[in-house]
Design an enzyme around this catalytic site. Structure first.
Site, PDB file in Angstrom:
ATOM      1  N   LYS A  11     -26.583 -73.627  24.833  1.00 64.00           N
ATOM      2  CA  LYS A  11     -27.352 -74.691  24.177  1.00 64.00           C
ATOM      3  C   LYS A  11     -26.403 -75.665  23.477  1.00 64.00           C
ATOM      4  O   LYS A  11     -25.267 -75.345  23.135  1.00 64.00           O
ATOM      5  CB  LYS A  11     -28.367 -74.128  23.174  1.00 64.00           C
ATOM      6  CG  LYS A  11     -27.752 -73.440  21.937  1.00 64.00           C
ATOM      7  CD  LYS A  11     -27.486 -74.389  20.763  1.00 64.00           C
ATOM      8  CE  LYS A  11     -26.697 -73.676  19.672  1.00 64.00           C
ATOM      9  NZ  LYS A  11     -25.659 -74.478  19.053  1.00 64.00           N
ATOM     10  N   ALA A 103     -27.071 -66.245  23.667  1.00 58.50           N
ATOM     11  CA  ALA A 103     -27.708 -66.274  24.991  1.00 58.50           C
ATOM     12  C   ALA A 103     -27.603 -64.903  25.659  1.00 58.50           C
ATOM     13  O   ALA A 103     -28.567 -64.412  26.259  1.00 58.50           O
ATOM     14  CB  ALA A 103     -27.056 -67.349  25.862  1.00 58.50           C
ATOM     15  N   ASP A 135     -29.621 -67.930  16.367  1.00 56.41           N
ATOM     16  CA  ASP A 135     -29.851 -68.709  17.596  1.00 56.41           C
ATOM     17  C   ASP A 135     -30.542 -67.910  18.698  1.00 56.41           C
ATOM     18  O   ASP A 135     -30.958 -68.475  19.708  1.00 56.41           O
ATOM     19  CB  ASP A 135     -28.519 -69.241  18.159  1.00 56.41           C
ATOM     20  CG  ASP A 135     -27.952 -70.390  17.338  1.00 56.41           C
ATOM     21  OD1 ASP A 135     -28.722 -71.006  16.566  1.00 56.41           O
ATOM     22  OD2 ASP A 135     -26.750 -70.680  17.470  1.00 56.41           O
TER      23      ASP A 135
END
Length: 289
Positions: A11, A103, A135
């Site tokens: 991201k 992620a 995140d």
């Protein structure tokens, strides 16, 4: 099902406003998070033991690794006896402001839910994600989101597809160190998120590029002058606008001219070890069974 492959997408932040520090040590932010097509590839296979392999020897694979943290949390919560072998093909650079570790953690939650037949609800996945990192909840869903709180309260946005050039200088950044310095120096926020949201809603790439800003850039660029140097180079080479992602040091430029983007890519890859031609996408993970 014995084996699952997952693409875990990076991201960038199209804005990042730091609004203050909370009592729990996290920072209250307002940010636009955007998935891009740079991805780590993870393969999960049922096993009697837990073992993580990685093609990059710099990735620590002990208890602090976010994949390992997720495995341990899920084993504890669901009393799982079986293990898993994880092969991580690391393509998102480390400590780059691109949420590579987050992620991978999100990919692990989704893969183990299927592999171990946990039947987790969306809320249960988010609860585990939040325990691992700020995140990770975004990385579970991906796309374009206005995020508030510590980055876990979302509002979906729909963005016009954009072409990007990512450049990471050869430095690794500690997010904690950057936030600590922000607190010490009493910086004030740019409050860039509102104008970027408006530009996204209008579908105006030029207004998006004109307004992208990241408060943490004030701190990181003060210590590392190369951040501003990369921004200047990207703008000179035709970027409509550029900003640092996360706590850095990766800088991205938004381009509307593919020829200029290709030329910038060719020029900058001679100078920097990580230069990546990317585009915005609407998902955080992709599963292959």
């Amino acid at each position: 099902m014995k084996k699952i492959k997952v693409k875990a997408y990076a991201k960038i932040n199209l804005s990042l406003d730091v609004l203050g520090k909370r009592e729990d040590g996290y920072h209250e932010i307002s940010t636009i998070m955007q998935s891009i097509d740079l991805a780590d590839i993870l393969e999960f296979e049922k096993s009697e033991i837990v073992k993580v392999f990685c093609n990059d020897h710099r990735v620590p694979l002990g208890e602090d690794n976010l994949i390992v943290k997720v495995i341990n949390l899920l084993k504890e919560k669901y009393q799982m006896e079986e293990g898993v072998l994880v092969k991580l093909d690391k393509r998102i650079p480390l400590a780059a402001g691109l949420a590579g570790g987050s992620a991978d953690a999100a990919a692990t939650i989704v893969a183990l839910d299927k592999l171990w037949n946990l039947n987790m609800s969306k809320e249960e996945k988010k609860e585990i994600a939040l325990k691992v990192g700020a995140d990770v909840p975004f990385c579970l869903e991906g796309g374009t989101k206005l995020a508030k709180g510590i980055g876990e309260i979302f509002e979906d946005l729909k963005i016009t597809s954009m072409n990007l050039l990512l450049v990471k200088p050869d430095i690794e950044i500690s997010t904690k160190e950057i936030y600590d310095k922000w607190d010490r120096l009493n910086f004030k926020s740019h409050h860039a998120t509102v104008p970027v949201v408006q530009a996204i809603q209008e579908g105006n790439i030029y207004k998006i590029a004109e307004n992208i800003k990241n408060d943490l850039e004030l701190v990181t660029s003060q210590k590392y002058g190369i951040i501003n140097k990369i921004k200047e180079e990207l703008l000179k080479k035709g970027a409509l606008g550029c900003a640092m992602s996360g706590s850095g040091p990766t800088v991205y430029g938004i381009f509307d001219d593919l020829e200029k983007l290709r030329k910038a890519y060719e020029d900058l890859k001679e100078v920097y070890s990580f230069v990546f031609f990317s585009k915005t996408i609407d998902k955080g993970l992709e599963l292959y069974e």
